[in-house]
Motif scaffolding. Structure first.
Motif, short mmCIF file in Angstrom:
data_model
loop_
_atom_site.label_atom_id
_atom_site.label_comp_id
_atom_site.label_asym_id
_atom_site.label_seq_id
_atom_site.Cartn_x
_atom_site.Cartn_y
_atom_site.Cartn_z
N LEU A 85 0.82 -1.21 0.00
CA LEU A 85 0.00 0.00 0.00
C LEU A 85 0.85 1.27 0.00
N GLY A 86 2.17 1.10 0.04
CA GLY A 86 3.07 2.25 0.04
C GLY A 86 3.34 2.82 1.42
N LEU A 87 3.00 2.07 2.44
CA LEU A 87 3.18 2.53 3.82
C LEU A 87 4.48 1.95 4.39
N TYR A 88 5.60 2.39 3.86
CA TYR A 88 6.90 1.81 4.21
C TYR A 88 7.27 2.06 5.67
N GLU A 89 7.03 3.27 6.14
CA GLU A 89 7.39 3.60 7.53
C GLU A 89 6.56 2.79 8.52
N LEU A 90 5.29 2.59 8.20
CA LEU A 90 4.44 1.78 9.09
C LEU A 90 4.86 0.32 9.10
N ALA A 91 5.30 -0.17 7.96
CA ALA A 91 5.79 -1.55 7.91
C ALA A 91 7.02 -1.71 8.80
N PHE A 92 7.91 -0.73 8.76
CA PHE A 92 9.11 -0.79 9.61
C PHE A 92 8.74 -0.65 11.08
N PHE A 93 7.80 0.22 11.39
CA PHE A 93 7.34 0.38 12.76
C PHE A 93 6.70 -0.91 13.28
N HIS A 94 5.92 -1.57 12.42
CA HIS A 94 5.31 -2.85 12.82
C HIS A 94 6.38 -3.92 12.99
N ALA B 194 1.70 -2.38 22.45
CA ALA B 194 2.60 -2.01 21.34
C ALA B 194 2.02 -2.38 19.98
N GLY B 195 1.46 -3.57 19.85
CA GLY B 195 0.94 -4.01 18.56
C GLY B 195 -0.22 -3.18 18.06
N PHE B 196 -0.95 -2.57 18.95
CA PHE B 196 -2.09 -1.74 18.56
C PHE B 196 -1.65 -0.54 17.75
N TYR B 197 -0.58 0.10 18.18
CA TYR B 197 -0.17 1.35 17.55
C TYR B 197 0.34 1.13 16.12
N SER B 198 0.92 -0.03 15.86
CA SER B 198 1.39 -0.29 14.50
C SER B 198 0.31 -0.93 13.65
N LYS B 199 -0.34 -1.94 14.18
CA LYS B 199 -1.31 -2.69 13.38
C LYS B 199 -2.57 -1.88 13.10
N ASP B 200 -3.05 -1.15 14.07
CA ASP B 200 -4.29 -0.38 13.88
C ASP B 200 -4.11 0.71 12.83
N LEU B 201 -2.96 1.33 12.81
CA LEU B 201 -2.72 2.38 11.82
C LEU B 201 -2.65 1.79 10.41
N ILE B 202 -2.05 0.60 10.28
CA ILE B 202 -2.03 -0.07 8.98
C ILE B 202 -3.44 -0.39 8.53
N VAL B 203 -4.25 -0.93 9.44
CA VAL B 203 -5.63 -1.29 9.10
C VAL B 203 -6.44 -0.04 8.76
N GLU B 204 -6.27 1.00 9.53
CA GLU B 204 -7.02 2.23 9.29
C GLU B 204 -6.69 2.84 7.93
N LEU B 205 -5.42 2.89 7.61
CA LEU B 205 -5.04 3.45 6.31
C LEU B 205 -5.40 2.51 5.16
N ALA B 206 -5.38 1.20 5.42
CA ALA B 206 -5.78 0.26 4.37
C ALA B 206 -7.27 0.40 4.04
N CYS B 207 -8.06 0.76 5.03
CA CYS B 207 -9.49 0.96 4.79
C CYS B 207 -9.75 2.20 3.95
N GLN B 208 -8.80 3.12 3.91
CA GLN B 208 -8.98 4.34 3.12
C GLN B 208 -8.63 4.13 1.65
N TYR B 209 -7.86 3.07 1.35
CA TYR B 209 -7.53 2.78 -0.03
C TYR B 209 -8.71 2.06 -0.69
N SER B 210 -8.87 2.23 -1.97
CA SER B 210 -10.00 1.61 -2.66
C SER B 210 -9.53 0.40 -3.46
N TRP B 211 -9.11 -0.64 -2.76
CA TRP B 211 -8.66 -1.86 -3.42
C TRP B 211 -9.80 -2.85 -3.62
N GLY B 212 -10.94 -2.56 -3.09
CA GLY B 212 -12.08 -3.46 -3.26
C GLY B 212 -12.44 -4.16 -1.97
#
Length: 164
Positions: free
Chosen positions: A45-54, A113-131
């Protein structure tokens, strides 16, 4: 799109296998594979910094899970089969607390700890229109993480003693 599909399938397949596995170390390793799929999902999804944080947060609570698993395996007579565990919370109260905190962090429970990384990934993934398929699969994979974590906790600490 290919990385997105492969990461979703990695999360799904490792989550399903971990749900039906009885070897403690394999469950934790399959959980790691599922979380690596989550990181690749974030990268797709292009969220490189979030992937590293997770990656960093996941490494911390996964290390705690493996340390707790080592104590449980040693204390249960060098067996890794969680069917032979059960009721270990009475014998290992500190390990129970640490392992449950690590499992809750893995599930993304708020304020761990897992909430802060995983929830942000999920939240931003919901904003993308991948279907709807991608979003549905993502939530199924997140549910599988909760399922095998709760199953591991129940069979290890709460369930009846299964050893001989």
């Amino acid at each position: 799109a290919l990385l997105l599909f492969i990461s979703i399938m990695t999360m799904f397949m490792s989550g399903v296998v971990a749900t039906f596995e009885y070897d403690l170390k394999k469950i934790i390793a399959l959980s790691t594979l599922s979380q690596l799929g989550m990181m690749m999902f974030s990268i797709s999804l292009g969220l490189y910094e979030l992937a590293f944080f997770h990656l960093l947060t996941h490494a911390l609570f996964k290390a705690l899970l493996f340390l707790c698993a080592g104590v449980l395996i040693h204390g249960a007579g060098n067996t890794q089969d969680i069917r032979s565990f059960g009721g270990l919370s009475l014998n290992f109260p500190l390990v129970t607390v640490c392992m449950n905190l690590a499992n809750l962090s893995l599930c993304g429970v708020p304020f761990l700890a897992g909430f802060y990384s995983k929830d942000l990934i999920v939240e931003l993934a919901c904003q993308y229109s991948w279907g709807i398929f991608i979003l549905l699969m993502m939530f199924i994979c997140l549910s599988l993480t909760v399922l095998y974590s709760v199953r591991l906790t129940y069979l290890s600490f709460v369930g009846p003693y299964g050893g001989g």
